[in-house]
Design an enzyme around this catalytic site. Structure first.
Site, PDB file in Angstrom:
ATOM      1  N   THR A   1      -1.502   4.797   3.171  1.00  0.00           N
ATOM      2  CA  THR A   1      -2.155   5.610   2.146  1.00  0.00           C
ATOM      3  C   THR A   1      -2.222   7.088   2.516  1.00  0.00           C
ATOM      4  O   THR A   1      -1.733   7.935   1.754  1.00  0.00           O
ATOM      5  CB  THR A   1      -3.551   5.052   1.829  1.00  0.00           C
ATOM      6  OG1 THR A   1      -3.405   3.740   1.286  1.00  0.00           O
ATOM      7  CG2 THR A   1      -4.278   5.930   0.834  1.00  0.00           C
TER       8      THR A   1
ATOM      9  N   SER B   1       0.812  -1.215   0.000  1.00  0.00           N
ATOM     10  CA  SER B   1       0.000   0.000   0.000  1.00  0.00           C
ATOM     11  C   SER B   1       0.846   1.266   0.000  1.00  0.00           C
ATOM     12  O   SER B   1       0.426   2.292  -0.552  1.00  0.00           O
ATOM     13  CB  SER B   1      -0.932   0.002   1.208  1.00  0.00           C
ATOM     14  OG  SER B   1      -1.898  -1.022   1.102  1.00  0.00           O
TER      15      SER B   1
ATOM     16  N   GLU C   1     -10.183   7.075   2.355  1.00  0.00           N
ATOM     17  CA  GLU C   1      -9.758   5.675   2.218  1.00  0.00           C
ATOM     18  C   GLU C   1     -10.596   4.764   3.104  1.00  0.00           C
ATOM     19  O   GLU C   1     -10.802   5.044   4.284  1.00  0.00           O
ATOM     20  CB  GLU C   1      -8.292   5.510   2.609  1.00  0.00           C
ATOM     21  CG  GLU C   1      -7.817   4.068   2.501  1.00  0.00           C
ATOM     22  CD  GLU C   1      -6.524   3.777   3.252  1.00  0.00           C
ATOM     23  OE1 GLU C   1      -5.773   2.891   2.820  1.00  0.00           O
ATOM     24  OE2 GLU C   1      -6.268   4.435   4.295  1.00  0.00           O
TER      25      GLU C   1
ATOM     26  N   HIS D   1      -1.166  -9.719  -0.927  1.00  0.00           N
ATOM     27  CA  HIS D   1      -1.601  -8.928  -2.071  1.00  0.00           C
ATOM     28  C   HIS D   1      -1.441  -9.728  -3.354  1.00  0.00           C
ATOM     29  O   HIS D   1      -0.652 -10.679  -3.418  1.00  0.00           O
ATOM     30  CB  HIS D   1      -0.764  -7.648  -2.185  1.00  0.00           C
ATOM     31  CG  HIS D   1      -0.924  -6.717  -1.034  1.00  0.00           C
ATOM     32  ND1 HIS D   1      -0.097  -5.635  -0.821  1.00  0.00           N
ATOM     33  CD2 HIS D   1      -1.821  -6.689  -0.014  1.00  0.00           C
ATOM     34  CE1 HIS D   1      -0.474  -4.991   0.265  1.00  0.00           C
ATOM     35  NE2 HIS D   1      -1.512  -5.613   0.779  1.00  0.00           N
TER      36      HIS D   1
END
Length: 430
Positions: A155, A102, A297, A390
Site C-alpha cells: 500500500t 493489495s 494504513e 482475499h
C-alpha cells in the site's frame, strides 16, 4: 510458455518517466468525462489537506465486527461517523486471478489505474503511472506515509514507488528517497533498509521471529536517508523527541505485529501505536503552508484475517478507529481537510453468527472463533471464516471534508483516486 503476468513482471520501469508524468498531470483531471468522481471545482470544494486512511482487508463485515465488539448495536465507530458513505468495487486487471491483491488495489487508489496483482505504481504493461502523493508533492504540499506494515509494503509503495513486483522492497525504499521523497515515512520494515549482515537498530533473528534479518539490496538506505536530511528514529522515545521537517521511523524488522493464528505467537503490540505515528505525522506535515497529503494504513486487519484470527482483527480495527477519531479531530480544527476511510479488498470471508454449537462450517485454521461479547449487552456472537485469502466483494468507504460528496454511492476503486485528485486541485480549475 510464460504467463501474461510473468511477461509483465519481466519488464522494467522508468521512475524518471513517472516523475515527468506528474509534472505534466492536469491537476484535478479524470480519466473519464462524466459521472462519479466529477465535482464542482469551486474554491470551497478544494482540499488543502488529505488524510487517506486505508484499512487493509477492511470489508463491511470487518467494520461490523469491530463495531459490535467495541460499541455494540447502538454505538457508532468513528470510521462510520463521517458525513458521506458509499462502496467501491475492488477489481484489479490481473489476467490470471479474479480477486485483487493489495498492490493492485492500492495502485487503483493511488493512480486511478487498474493493474495486475503484485504491481506497484505501474500499469498492466509495466509503465509507471503518477500517484496522488506525487501529484500533491508537485503542487508544493508536504507528503507522508504511515503504516503498521513495512513502509515498503504494497500500500505505501503504490503511493510512492513504481516497480513491476511488490517484493522488490529495497528498490521501493530507494525510490522513496530519490524520487517521490515523502517528508514523513513511519512504520515497520527496517530489514529492507540495511544490507545482509548489518542489523541496524532492530536485531537480526529476534526471538519472536527468528526468520527476520536484514536483507536490503540497495546498500545502507538509512544512512542515505540521513544524508538527504531525514531524522532517523527506531523507537517511541525517539519519535516523540524528533524534530525537523523530514522524518524516517522504522519500528520493527518487518510488520509491527506478529500475524499468526490465536495462541500461536500472535501479537499486536506495535512499538509505536498507529495513532501516535499518525499524530506525529500530522504535527510535522501541517507545518507546510500549502497543506499536505498523508496516507495512513492499518495492515493488521488484513494479516490477522488471513490467519482467521478474530481476536487480533478486532484489536487492530480498534487501533484503526482510534486513528480515524484523531484524524477527524484534526479536520475539525483545520478547515479544508478531506478525511476518507476505505478498504482495498476484504479478507477471510468473515461472517458474524449467533453462538450455535451445531453450526460449524470450518476446520483447522478457519474454525469458528469466539464466542465474543456483544458490547453493551449480555449477548455473544461467533466469527466464522471461509478462506485464508482475499475475497472479491466491494468495500465500504466513508468520507468527510472538501470533495467528500464525490465518494458517496457506488463507485470503482479508480474513482476514489479521481475524486481525491479533483479535491486537491488548485482554486479556479474546473
Amino acid at each position: 510458455m510464460q504467463s501474461r503476468r510473468g511477461q509483465l513482471r519481466a519488464g522494467t520501469t522508468g521512475v524518471a518517466a513517472a516523475a515527468a508524468l506528474v509534472m505534466l498531470l492536469p491537476f484535478g483531471g479524470s480519466e473519464r468525462g462524466g459521472g462519479q468522481g466529477q465535482g464542482h471545482g469551486n474554491g470551497n470544494d478544494r482540499a488543502r489537506n488529505v488524510i487517506f486512511i486505508q484499512g487493509d482487508g477492511l470489508g463491511l463485515s470487518h467494520r461490523e465486527l469491530i463495531r459490535l465488539a467495541t460499541v455494540g448495536k447502538d454505538g457508532q465507530l468513528a470510521m462510520d461517523s463521517l458525513e458521506h458513505a458509499g462502496w467501491t468495487t475492488t477489481d484489479s486487471a490481473d489476467p490470471e486471478e479474479a480477486v485483487t491483491d493489495s498492490a493492485a488495489g492500492a495502485t487503483a487508489f493511488a493512480s486511478g489505474v487498474r493493474t495486475y496483482n503484485g504491481a506497484v505504481g505501474v500499469d498492466v504493461d509495466g509503465n509507471p503511472v503518477p500517484t496522488l502523493l506525487e501529484a500533491a508533492r508537485g503542487a508544493g504540499k508536504a507528503t507522508g506515509l504511515v503504516t503498521t506494515a513495512q513502509v515498503t509494503d504494497a500500500t505505501p509503495a503504490a503511493f510512492g514507488a513504481h516497480v513491476p513486483d511488490r517484493g522488490d522492497q529495497s528498490e521501493i525504499a530507494r525510490q522513496f528517497l530519490e524520487s517521490s521523497r515523502p517528508d514523513v515515512v513511519l512504520g515497520g520494515g527496517e530489514d529492507w533498509w540495511y544490507p545482509a549482515g548489518d542489523p541496524g537498530a532492530w536485531e537480526d533473528n529476534p526471538a519472536k521471529d527468528p526468520t527476520e534479518q536484514s536483507k536490503g539490496t540497495e546498500g545502507n538506505l538509512v544512512e542515505r536517508a540521513q544524508d538527504l536530511g531525514y531524522t532517523y528514529v527506531s523507537d517511541a522515545e525517539g519519535l516523540a523527541d524528533a524534530r525537523g521537517r523530514k522524518l524516517l521511523g522504522l519500528f520493527a524488522n518487518e510488520e509491527m505485529f506478529e500475524q499468526r493464528n490465536e495462541g500461536e505467537g500472535d501479537l499486536y503490540e506495535p512499538e509505536v501505536p498507529l495513532v501516535d505515528m499518525t499524530a506525529k505525522a500530522l504535527d510535522v506535515l501541517s507545518r507546510d503552508r500549502d497543506g499536505f497529503f498523508l496516507l495512513v494504513e492499518e495492515e493488521a486487519v488484513d494479516e490477522f484475517a488471513h490467519r482467521s484470527n478474530a481476536t487480533r482483527t478486532i484489536q487492530a480495527g480498534q487501533a484503526l478507529d482510534e486513528t480515524v477519531a484523531l484524524a477527524l479531530d484534526f479536520a475539525k480544527k483545520n478547515r479544508g481537510t478531506l478525511v476518507l476511510v476505505v478498504g482495498d479488498h476484504a479478507t477471510g470471508g468473515l461472517a458474524i453468527e449467533n453462538v450455535d454449537p451445531e453450526d460449524e462450517s470450518g476446520e483447522g485454521a478457519t474454525t469458528e472463533d469466539g464466542p465474543f461479547d456483544l458490547a453493551g449487552s449480555d449477548l455473544q456472537f461467533t466469527v466464522d471464516w471461509t478462506t485464508g485469502g482475499h475475497t472479491g466483494e466491494a468495500t465500504p468507504i466513508t468520507a468527510q471534508g472538501p470533495g467528500a460528496e464525490r465518494l458517496a454511492g457506488a463507485q470503482r476503486n479508480t474513482d476514489v483516486h479521481d475524486a481525491v485528485l479533483r479535491a486537491m486541485q488548485p482554486r479556479g480549475r474546473g
